[in-house]
Design an enzyme around this catalytic site. Structure first.
Site, PDB file in Angstrom:
ATOM      1  N   ALA A   1       0.782  -1.287  -0.099  1.00  0.00           N
ATOM      2  CA  ALA A   1       0.073  -0.045   0.242  1.00  0.00           C
ATOM      3  C   ALA A   1       0.839   0.932   0.164  1.00  0.00           C
ATOM      4  O   ALA A   1       2.066   1.176   0.319  1.00  0.00           O
ATOM      5  CB  ALA A   1      -0.910   0.039   1.163  1.00  0.00           C
TER       6      ALA A   1
ATOM      7  N   GLY B 232       0.615  -5.068   0.656  1.00  0.00           N
ATOM      8  CA  GLY B 232      -0.482  -5.011  -0.054  1.00  0.00           C
ATOM      9  C   GLY B 232      -0.203  -5.914  -1.422  1.00  0.00           C
ATOM     10  O   GLY B 232      -1.365  -6.161  -2.013  1.00  0.00           O
TER      11      GLY B 232
ATOM     12  N   GLU C 185      -0.426  -9.235  -0.992  1.00  0.00           N
ATOM     13  CA  GLU C 185      -1.871  -9.595  -0.492  1.00  0.00           C
ATOM     14  C   GLU C 185      -2.634  -9.699  -1.787  1.00  0.00           C
ATOM     15  O   GLU C 185      -3.528 -10.435  -2.062  1.00  0.00           O
ATOM     16  CB  GLU C 185      -2.527  -8.613   0.313  1.00  0.00           C
ATOM     17  CG  GLU C 185      -1.993  -8.593   1.815  1.00  0.00           C
ATOM     18  CD  GLU C 185      -2.444  -7.541   2.906  1.00  0.00           C
ATOM     19  OE1 GLU C 185      -1.962  -6.365   2.450  1.00  0.00           O
ATOM     20  OE2 GLU C 185      -3.236  -7.755   3.617  1.00  0.00           O
TER      21      GLU C 185
ATOM     22  N   GLU D 269       4.536  -5.351   7.395  1.00  0.00           N
ATOM     23  CA  GLU D 269       3.839  -4.211   7.818  1.00  0.00           C
ATOM     24  C   GLU D 269       4.320  -4.004   9.562  1.00  0.00           C
ATOM     25  O   GLU D 269       4.181  -2.872   9.895  1.00  0.00           O
ATOM     26  CB  GLU D 269       2.354  -4.744   8.123  1.00  0.00           C
ATOM     27  CG  GLU D 269       1.532  -4.542   6.661  1.00  0.00           C
ATOM     28  CD  GLU D 269       1.836  -5.558   5.833  1.00  0.00           C
ATOM     29  OE1 GLU D 269       2.450  -6.524   5.967  1.00  0.00           O
ATOM     30  OE2 GLU D 269       0.926  -5.562   4.568  1.00  0.00           O
TER      31      GLU D 269
END
Ligand code: COA
Length: 258
Positions: A65, A110, A113, A133
């Site tokens: 992200a 992300g 993911e 993270e």
């Protein structure tokens, strides 16, 4: 039409490229919105039989992200962001047509993911996977804690999550996180070759295979019951009549997705 991704259709395969190479293809709001629209196109455009998601450039698939958009967010805004990411990634997972990640470099946070939300993954030999993270005081929020555990098992997943360590493509292959590792220059061709084969199969049956496999991980559904239902539905399709007839007549089937 898009500013942060590019799309093109070739041989009924939609190639979606996340296109922010100077920012390691990080998922900002625009990328997420555009990705959502592109996935809608996979669902709705009859000319598309399958899709590939990859990253622009030679270094990154998606490095997570966009961290610059995290600053100043409050508790509820953090939840909104996770809801949005989870919604789009679930749409990828539930797609009735195969969506494959061609992981061409870093797949972090992300990005890992996103790759895991795809139906399967093919990696180039320079790919690196990680959920870093914890280094930011965060946890994955786009389904990563769940899908990682489903794909590689709880012990490996927890180690991966709490160390924030990256693994290389060879270890990702060992873990079952990716199906193949190929030289970077062969990545898209390998992915396309698999999807070109899938695109010759009965489209409704392909979609039902995905749905039945997904039911394993859906606690609201019993996968075996789901399989019976989906198997039965195939008998009501033109393609099933065509596929079985073609076999018995010793010819190639002509599937129409009906
Ligand atoms: N969000 C926002 N920007 C990012 C980013 C992210 N997740 N990942 C990389 N970038 C940006 C960098 O800030 C840098 O921008 P700049 O040139 O304007 O300074 C640019 O992309 C290139 O990254 P850089 O760190 O210089 O490249 P590198 O080759 O040294 O390292 C990574 C590559 C992927 C190891 C490193 O960028 C990284 O660790 N990224 C963050 C990974 C992460 O924590 N993801 C989880 C987010 S929840």
């Amino acid at each position: 039409m898009y500013s942060a991704i590019t799309t093109s259709i070739e041989n009924a395969i939609l190639l979606i490229t996340i296109n922010r190479p100077d920012k390691m293809n990080a998922l900002n709001k625009t990328v997420l919105d555009e990705l959502n629209t592109a996935i809608d196109e996979v669902y709705n455009n009859q000319a598309i039989r399958s899709a590939i998601i990859t990253g622009a450039g030679a270094k990154a698939f998606v490095a997570g992200a966009d961290i610059s958009e995290f600053q100043g967010l409050k508790h509820s805004e953090g939840m909104d962001l996770a809801h949005k990411g989870q919604y789009i990634f679930k749409k990828i997972e539930d797609a009735p047509k195969p969506i494959v990640a061609a992981v061409n470099g870093f797949a972090l946070g992300g990005g890992c993911e996103l790759a895991m939300a795809c139906h399967f993954r093919i990696a180039s030999d320079n790919a690196r996977f990680g959920q870093p993270e914890v280094n930011l005081g965060l946890i994955p929020g786009y389904g990563g804690t769940q899908r990682l555990t489903q794909l590689i098992g709880k012990g490996r997943a927890i180690e991966f999550l709490i160390t924030g360590n990256m693994i290389d493509a060879t270890m990702a292959l060992q873990y079952g996180l990716v199906n193949y590792v190929v030289p970077q220059e062969e990545l898209l061709n390998k992915t396309k070759a698999i999807l070109e084969l899938v695109n010759t199969k009965a489209p409704l049956a392909v979609g039902r295979c995905i749905k039945a496999a997904n039911a394993v991980f859906d606690h609201t559904r019993d996968g075996f019951t789901e399989e019976v239902k989906l198997f039965g539905e195939c008998f009501a399709t033109h393609d099933m009549v065509e596929g079985t007839t073609a076999f018995l007549e010793k010819r190639k089937p002509v599937f129409q997705g009906k």
